[in-house]
Design an enzyme around this catalytic site. Sequence first.
Site, PDB file in Angstrom:
ATOM      1  CG  ASN A   7      -1.913   1.082   1.258  1.00 52.65           C
ATOM      2  OD1 ASN A   7      -1.819   2.027   0.487  1.00 52.65           O
ATOM      3  ND2 ASN A   7      -2.878   0.973   2.158  1.00 52.65           N
ATOM      4  NE  ARG A  64      -6.278   1.476  -0.344  1.00 53.95           N
ATOM      5  CZ  ARG A  64      -6.387   2.643   0.292  1.00 53.95           C
ATOM      6  NH1 ARG A  64      -5.349   3.187   0.867  1.00 53.95           N
ATOM      7  NH2 ARG A  64      -7.548   3.253   0.361  1.00 53.95           N
ATOM      8  CG  HIS A 153     -13.769   2.829   2.575  1.00 53.38           C
ATOM      9  ND1 HIS A 153     -14.602   3.768   3.137  1.00 53.38           N
ATOM     10  CD2 HIS A 153     -12.512   3.172   2.939  1.00 53.38           C
ATOM     11  CE1 HIS A 153     -13.881   4.655   3.813  1.00 53.38           C
ATOM     12  NE2 HIS A 153     -12.613   4.307   3.696  1.00 53.38           N
ATOM     13  NE  ARG A 214     -11.537  12.030   3.975  1.00 52.93           N
ATOM     14  CZ  ARG A 214     -11.325  10.749   3.655  1.00 52.93           C
ATOM     15  NH1 ARG A 214     -12.076  10.163   2.747  1.00 52.93           N
ATOM     16  NH2 ARG A 214     -10.375  10.061   4.234  1.00 52.93           N
ATOM     17  CD  GLU A 354      -9.422  -1.143   3.905  1.00 55.24           C
ATOM     18  OE1 GLU A 354      -9.130  -0.635   5.000  1.00 55.24           O
ATOM     19  OE2 GLU A 354      -9.679  -0.473   2.897  1.00 55.24           O
TER      20      GLU A 354
END
Length: 367
Positions: A7, A64, A153, A214, A354
């Site tokens: 990642n 990723r 996601h 956010r 993940e």
Amino acid sequence: MKILVLNTGSSSVKYRLFDGADTVAKGLIERIGEADGDAADHGAALRQIMDSVDLSGLAAVGHRVVHGGSDFEKATVVDDDLVAAVERLVPLAPLHNPAALTGIAVARGLLPDLPQVAVFDTAFHASIPPEGAVWAIDAELARRWQIQRYGFHGTSHAYVSRQTARLLGRPVGETNVITLHLGNGASACAVQGGRSVATSMGMSPQGGLVMGTRSGDIDPTVVFHLHREAGMSIDEIETSLTRGAGLQGLAGANDMRTVQERWSAGDPAATLAFDVYCRRIREYVGAYYAVLGRVDAVTFTAGVGEHSPEVRAVSLSGLSALGIEIDPDRNERGEKIISPDGGRVAVCVVPTDEELEIAEQTRTAIA
Ligand code: AMP
């Protein structure tokens, strides 16, 4: 069969080496390029990783990649065409895709004989039907500028919805789940028989639920108003809505633990932030219940979802008419199933993974 999962961020590389489903090595190289950082550049960082782990029996590297646009519906073996396509998507993910491309380029250079696989955050949502992905704006503008809901996601929603079916002992293809990934970023997803049919993030990871920094959903006029009346530039507005909004904007803290501590102490701003956060989740659960028609489970995951009984309880409160109920003791103990026995809708807490999902998708892509 070993899979190395990478990642790659703009200044960091997170890695995990899998042998089957077992993790045999993992780590994080940080502050790449900085004076006191772990590595001078991404090439040095990846060489450091390759030198420190036992790569014998390595079958592939899984990367990723945040944005696959509408080009990629599943994890895909990297070739020059894929690299060109991910480059074309940089305007849609200006921070994330360039970093992933660097990771891919360096890994291809260091391990030229191994397949590299790109695993996209967006791919799981390619199954969302057009009426859930298209916004009602000028169709020609949307087509020309690739404006639509992509969703993010995806590896987490895919993994967690499958684990939920397993937990309930039901076939994935016959199980409908609303998954709530509540971490630093947060998104909801309606999963029908293992396929995403709705998700709350849109063209970027900015839409939908309230997050650490956010805003989630807002009326687009907020942007015009801040530009025209407050005289803010587009860049200033973007920074405010992506780094100075959400829990941070309302309560002055982006970490839900801090917000909850202040809420417990009676702080009004933290109380409002907590309530706005939970109410938005409840609104999406209701909306996705309507999209799915029948819901077998609501599943919480990621930092907040896995660790905050308060958020779980408040966000699903008042939904007993929909068959959604929480057992307070099970919720407090953080059990895997926190709904009462015999409830119409199971409420679950499933830790996301993940990287394991990326490893599994990488294995599927090279098979
Ligand atoms: P993630 O992005 O999945 O690592 O989630 C990170 C977020 O989870 C942090 O910003 C915290 O706000 C939140 N978190 C972690 N532990 C707890 C906890 N015990 N209670 C509430 N929030 C938590």
